[in-house]
Design a protein around this motif. Sequence first.
Motif, mmCIF file in Angstrom:
data_model
loop_
_atom_site.group_PDB
_atom_site.id
_atom_site.type_symbol
_atom_site.label_atom_id
_atom_site.label_comp_id
_atom_site.label_asym_id
_atom_site.label_seq_id
_atom_site.Cartn_x
_atom_site.Cartn_y
_atom_site.Cartn_z
ATOM 1 N N ALA A 1 -4.362 4.679 8.052
ATOM 2 C CA ALA A 1 -4.561 5.383 6.783
ATOM 3 C C ALA A 1 -5.763 4.873 5.996
ATOM 4 O O ALA A 1 -5.885 3.681 5.732
ATOM 5 N N ILE A 2 -6.622 5.780 5.619
ATOM 6 C CA ILE A 2 -7.749 5.457 4.743
ATOM 7 C C ILE A 2 -7.209 4.928 3.422
ATOM 8 O O ILE A 2 -7.815 4.078 2.776
ATOM 9 N N GLU A 3 -6.059 5.425 3.043
ATOM 10 C CA GLU A 3 -5.358 4.973 1.831
ATOM 11 C C GLU A 3 -5.136 3.460 1.834
ATOM 12 O O GLU A 3 -5.317 2.778 0.816
ATOM 13 N N ILE A 4 -4.719 2.925 2.965
ATOM 14 C CA ILE A 4 -4.475 1.482 3.038
ATOM 15 C C ILE A 4 -5.790 0.724 2.987
ATOM 16 O O ILE A 4 -5.926 -0.262 2.258
ATOM 17 N N ALA A 5 -6.778 1.217 3.738
ATOM 18 C CA ALA A 5 -8.079 0.542 3.757
ATOM 19 C C ALA A 5 -8.707 0.500 2.374
ATOM 20 O O ALA A 5 -9.476 -0.402 2.045
ATOM 21 N N ARG A 6 -8.382 1.484 1.548
ATOM 22 C CA ARG A 6 -8.972 1.539 0.213
ATOM 23 C C ARG A 6 -8.233 0.693 -0.816
ATOM 24 O O ARG A 6 -8.701 0.549 -1.944
ATOM 25 N N LYS A 7 -7.066 0.197 -0.480
ATOM 26 C CA LYS A 7 -6.309 -0.589 -1.452
ATOM 27 C C LYS A 7 -6.774 -2.036 -1.413
ATOM 28 O O LYS A 7 -6.984 -2.602 -0.344
ATOM 29 N N PRO A 8 -6.942 -2.647 -2.561
ATOM 30 C CA PRO A 8 -7.498 -4.012 -2.592
ATOM 31 C C PRO A 8 -6.650 -5.022 -1.821
ATOM 32 O O PRO A 8 -7.182 -6.017 -1.343
ATOM 33 N N GLU A 9 -5.355 -4.771 -1.672
ATOM 34 C CA GLU A 9 -4.497 -5.705 -0.954
ATOM 35 C C GLU A 9 -4.953 -5.868 0.496
ATOM 36 O O GLU A 9 -4.742 -6.917 1.111
ATOM 37 N N SER B 1 0.805 -1.217 0.000
ATOM 38 C CA SER B 1 0.000 0.000 0.000
ATOM 39 C C SER B 1 0.838 1.267 0.000
ATOM 40 O O SER B 1 0.425 2.298 -0.495
ATOM 41 N N ARG B 2 2.005 1.210 0.630
ATOM 42 C CA ARG B 2 2.772 2.429 0.834
ATOM 43 C C ARG B 2 4.122 2.404 0.126
ATOM 44 O O ARG B 2 4.997 3.218 0.430
ATOM 45 N N ARG B 3 4.310 1.502 -0.785
ATOM 46 C CA ARG B 3 5.636 1.342 -1.381
ATOM 47 C C ARG B 3 6.140 2.602 -2.064
ATOM 48 O O ARG B 3 7.331 2.860 -2.097
ATOM 49 N N GLU B 4 5.223 3.411 -2.594
ATOM 50 C CA GLU B 4 5.647 4.639 -3.264
ATOM 51 C C GLU B 4 6.237 5.639 -2.260
ATOM 52 O O GLU B 4 6.953 6.558 -2.651
ATOM 53 N N ARG B 5 5.902 5.509 -0.985
ATOM 54 C CA ARG B 5 6.406 6.446 0.026
ATOM 55 C C ARG B 5 7.715 5.995 0.654
ATOM 56 O O ARG B 5 8.369 6.770 1.334
ATOM 57 N N PHE B 6 8.041 4.729 0.512
ATOM 58 C CA PHE B 6 9.246 4.208 1.164
ATOM 59 C C PHE B 6 10.497 4.779 0.489
ATOM 60 O O PHE B 6 10.509 5.079 -0.703
ATOM 61 N N ILE B 7 11.556 4.940 1.286
ATOM 62 C CA ILE B 7 12.861 5.290 0.725
ATOM 63 C C ILE B 7 13.621 3.975 0.623
ATOM 64 O O ILE B 7 14.186 3.476 1.603
ATOM 65 N N ARG C 1 -1.207 7.247 -9.930
ATOM 66 C CA ARG C 1 -1.900 8.484 -10.251
ATOM 67 C C ARG C 1 -3.116 8.732 -9.364
ATOM 68 O O ARG C 1 -3.665 9.833 -9.358
ATOM 69 N N PHE C 2 -3.596 7.707 -8.715
ATOM 70 C CA PHE C 2 -4.812 7.865 -7.914
ATOM 71 C C PHE C 2 -4.547 8.730 -6.683
ATOM 72 O O PHE C 2 -3.447 8.770 -6.154
ATOM 73 N N ILE C 3 -5.585 9.449 -6.248
ATOM 74 C CA ILE C 3 -5.502 10.177 -4.982
ATOM 75 C C ILE C 3 -6.189 9.286 -3.956
ATOM 76 O O ILE C 3 -7.415 9.255 -3.844
ATOM 77 N N TRP C 4 -5.387 8.542 -3.230
ATOM 78 C CA TRP C 4 -5.916 7.449 -2.427
ATOM 79 C C TRP C 4 -6.568 7.915 -1.136
ATOM 80 O O TRP C 4 -7.315 7.161 -0.508
#
Lengths: 495, 495, 495
Positions: free
Chosen positions: C242-250, B278-284, C282-285
């Motif tokens: 994070a709502i971002e994580i909850a919204r990801k299908p994974e 979910s967060r791989r784009e944010r990781f360094i 590109r999505f605004i998660w």
Amino acid sequence: MKPLLAVLSLFLGLFTFQEPVGAQSVARPAVSSETQACVDCHENATPGIVADWLTSHHAHTSVDMGLAKPAVERRVSATSVADELKRNVVGCYECHTLRKEKHLDAFDHFGYTINVIVSPADCQTCHPTEVEQFSHSKKAHAVGNLMKNPVYSLLVETVTRPTAFDKGKLRAGKSSGNAKNVSCLSCHGTVVEVKGMRSIETEAGLIEIPNFTNWPNMGVGRANPDGSLGSCTACHPRHSFAIEIARKPETCGQCHLEPDVPAYNVYKESKHGNIVDSRRERFIWDAVPWTAGKDFTAPTCAVCHNALVTTTSGMVVAERSHDFGARLWVRLFGLVYSHPQPVGGETHNIVNADKLPLPTTFGGTPAATYLISREEQKKRQSLMRNVCGSCHTSDWAERHFTRIDTTASEADAMVATSTQVLADAWGRKLADKANPFDEPIEQEWVRQWLFHANTLRLAAAMSGQSYAAFEYGWWELNHTLYNMEEMIQIRKKVK
Amino acid sequence: MKPLLAVLSLFLGLFTFQEPVGAQSVARPAVSSETQACVDCHENATPGIVADWLTSHHAHTSVDMGLAKPAVERRVSATSVADELKRNVVGCYECHTLRKEKHLDAFDHFGYTINVIVSPADCQTCHPTEVEQFSHSKKAHAVGNLMKNPVYSLLVETVTRPTAFDKGKLRAGKSSGNAKNVSCLSCHGTVVEVKGMRSIETEAGLIEIPNFTNWPNMGVGRANPDGSLGSCTACHPRHSFAIEIARKPETCGQCHLEPDVPAYNVYKESKHGNIVDSRRERFIWDAVPWTAGKDFTAPTCAVCHNALVTTTSGMVVAERSHDFGARLWVRLFGLVYSHPQPVGGETHNIVNADKLPLPTTFGGTPAATYLISREEQKKRQSLMRNVCGSCHTSDWAERHFTRIDTTASEADAMVATSTQVLADAWGRKLADKANPFDEPIEQEWVRQWLFHANTLRLAAAMSGQSYAAFEYGWWELNHTLYNMEEMIQIRKKVK
Amino acid sequence: MKPLLAVLSLFLGLFTFQEPVGAQSVARPAVSSETQACVDCHENATPGIVADWLTSHHAHTSVDMGLAKPAVERRVSATSVADELKRNVVGCYECHTLRKEKHLDAFDHFGYTINVIVSPADCQTCHPTEVEQFSHSKKAHAVGNLMKNPVYSLLVETVTRPTAFDKGKLRAGKSSGNAKNVSCLSCHGTVVEVKGMRSIETEAGLIEIPNFTNWPNMGVGRANPDGSLGSCTACHPRHSFAIEIARKPETCGQCHLEPDVPAYNVYKESKHGNIVDSRRERFIWDAVPWTAGKDFTAPTCAVCHNALVTTTSGMVVAERSHDFGARLWVRLFGLVYSHPQPVGGETHNIVNADKLPLPTTFGGTPAATYLISREEQKKRQSLMRNVCGSCHTSDWAERHFTRIDTTASEADAMVATSTQVLADAWGRKLADKANPFDEPIEQEWVRQWLFHANTLRLAAAMSGQSYAAFEYGWWELNHTLYNMEEMIQIRKKVK
């Protein structure tokens, strides 16, 4: 009617999504008044597709602008188009009104005659080379190759048929259209016909629309109401039509998936797949041409099989092709045995020595006249070696190709043994060959070629090692073979 | 010869790919004239790898620059290197010409003596600690551990052998080199030897290159022509050698995949895998050291098993190790039963009470003298608890470790039952123990330990719940056990 | 004690991770002195979770700030909260000290009374609507629905029980708590109780903490020590929430995975999954509300099943719901047959005509009084059609829904046949119905409904074609049915 400003403000609102670098400084071509009318209504009726279209190249460019680019950067292969299509962005109206006379699905929609299904024959207006190439591919003929081939259509029927239990016995019924549409034909494509009109309720009241059979469907070989074959949206989904999506392996993975066509699974496990997964955020996914090393550092499916690939110094590594088998010398999956690629895309017309429409006999003999020559095979190997050559030596590529061919032979030999075991069961009346797909031992045989041998061959072709070993590959080929023999031993005693 | 400018312009063209932040303001070290000669030719011959190298740290830094960093940020573990390697970037020539006298694959290539295969012993020049650690790992000995162990090599042979049907009977042949190379040895590594030279056609005409056996191969334990073991490129793929790629779980997933080693599948399903996805784009991904919370917020495989991990306040959570079992107390997969980690990486020298080179007997008794002591196990648990401690309490970690150990015992008990059932079949002459891997009931037994028990243990270790339940785990352990018993019942009647 | 500055400097250090656009210019609310005390210690004790919290909305906002937002952008559904919770950021102390009197896990921790497990009843303080909705869902009752239902709890026991080999016979033991905790209950949730206190060693010396049973666990229906049900962290993992994580299908994919609930696998293969995978960067998660076309161009699980979705013009497409079945008319998985959604989330109280707590009889007759009415089904179809309507015509949606319902019926019919075959085996004493889950032919029957029919129905619902065809779907339904018949034929002879 809302002014053009509304669309432009949407453009602004969508900058986050896709804004070609530097595009702000270029004057955008106009939106036709007809497309504007579509947008005015559909940004309320189906706002998602309007917004998606706004992320597309089509929404930001005109054919004229496309034609003005250097040949190697061009996305349109037409040399000219009708005047009325030239100057505006490529919008709803531009695509949904082409070739009206051919479209049995053309209908009046709030004063405009439009059609629902934009077909390859419509896309051909601006992309003739791509559609011409595609028309010769097995993909374009994916419905007929499955359903007009009595062997394959029997497999489809047998797999998807309802089975009842009647007086202590299983009794197979007839496969429904629905069962076929959600499974096999979802990838291969359905035959879509217009059966008059039907009324549907919308926010704008009751409206009349064409009544389609076998709809919706985006299978790659769909038979369309305008008589054409194919569905570009299978890989270039509406309404972004993004080349970026078509180039991502997940797109191919929708259909090329285990257990029968595990190309995607095998690729994903390979070093190529691993690098692409790891560095995908760095790749330039929509560059045309696509430059090895600069835009990507490991190949996706598209790189090897169809994209226009160049080197950093501008040399063309491989020309774009939308005939996805055109770079391949051997066909590794889908059939009982591997064999040279067929000459044409329409494979249900092949006749082998068994008098069956299959590229090899059940014994494995190829129907040579329908398959490409040894010379053509060499030519394609050389073409493919060129693609590998972006990163690998010719020694590497040659050895890799030998590995593919050797593994294909080894997998074929295992299938041949399985076929002999099945023939033995048939000969001993332990199974009935009338339908070769419906009894337990026959289904093990199907698994051997359709799941296990396909997997092993693809695993060698794309270096997906686990799939060559324990996941469907060698392990299953031997495991299933010994199970088949065990089934015969038991049947001999209990029959 | 092109001037250095050509390379620098490529640097500029590749900014999109990888440009360490702030790097523009630092003077880049020079490219050696020899490497420049390689690049001049290979940016046409194999442009992809040149471009890929340009994205690497090697292409942007010298050993001197690496040595100047604070210890915790250092990627080179050498304290000094030969003068001629110090000041230039680490390019083609620098790596492909080391230890010439050892390289049986050294050959003349357009006036330069180079070798094809850069081995761990070469990488050791700058990275001695990493190579030293690796050399003690099971990974470095992955070929011998498989092929010099008669039990395992029989499994390999049995799985990959061709089988024919002859006079109504299956007849197994001898596994080919190709079959082993595309499957088991693709991960474990092949034995690569030089058999003279061969000519290949290139754009620069016919050239002579070393003729390798079992090539190409990047298996982690590959036996190299310079006598060394291993292939760094298995995890740090050529020619970016990116730590970023090695740290991504997909890299491990190339080999650690279902059904036999489903570590990647299990991880991917876990909460850790879910957060990383979910967060791989944010990781360094390429920070050294790697700081929990700052550079990543959930662990990948590398975090727990080998990376140098620090806290935001600069404390070292775990030192880097390239012996991937060094933090582990128990070995969960690959063998019939779980057991304490072996003392050394070379496991084919173990002798158990059955006189077999396996860490436990078929009954489950460990070959204790070859395995780490209880004290060492505790030490490693404490080390691993420290890793968990970045985010979890010691209570949490302790309970999690108990869960791993309990599940390993439960899985082992299920395997022991399966072994007893198989022994019963052998005792009744319903199967022949001469080869314990080739008959249907024996293959069910193999599936029990190699697929199902491995999966259940790994699922508990990394909290991949579906894999503990229905995907290979508990469901299959019981399902297969009852199937084995059914096979015996039937065989009793029909034999 | 470190000054607040320490935390703020961490904020700065974490800009790379998550900084809401424009947030720099807004004054951040204060951190309470109690939370500051937690952070001072835990940034050394468990630095990862402190750093993760700093990436959260909670760490950057106060309830007051949340309440000041327009209704459609609000993440808090409370209209007011206690004064002491209003003005500070939402930190450790704010959440870990709520409802002290209910928390059997409240304990003294360095002078503060805190509790370990923050439950839905605590989250309810600021998010009452979400918790209220959730409390009516099947998810909230996931433990009881499994373990208080004798049919399901027998399945759990049978799958996870240890089996020994004793005097030539398999003898099943009793499933351990550990076995259930690592498998079924890892998703469904465990019953967590406090059994006194225990001492653990930490860097700050020996400390006393509550001694939990069945811990750790983050199953979605976990029974908590404060008497509440559920675990918000199952989908909103600590401490970013994070709502971002909850919204990801994974996230959904952690539990909704093949072979028994392959919703994630099917989705991932669909065109929707393909587009999301291709364009995820590109999505605004984390946008609230979530706008079709602007923030995403293809739906994830959350879009269709629970998120607040709007159009670019601000219309609400669907209200947020944390009752994940609330938009669904038919229940496709988990049970023997598909059936209308149950009226309430507590399904173990259902009584069908067989007197069993199942929504249908073994013959397939629905327990209609416990299931939603035809009218309610229509209402939900209309709600769901609205979601599809963001991008698709109502004709498209309607046809798709018909396809779901038809496929559910076809899958049900195949299960009914399998049930009849099993009943036939029972009738002939070839299997014993006392436990319907423990014999080989019974396990084939379980695979039919739990793996194959579930998969086929979900494949139709989300257009995952390979899963409808060869991967568990139609192929397996027929294959397994004929295998079951074969088992009966053999058993007749050898019994």
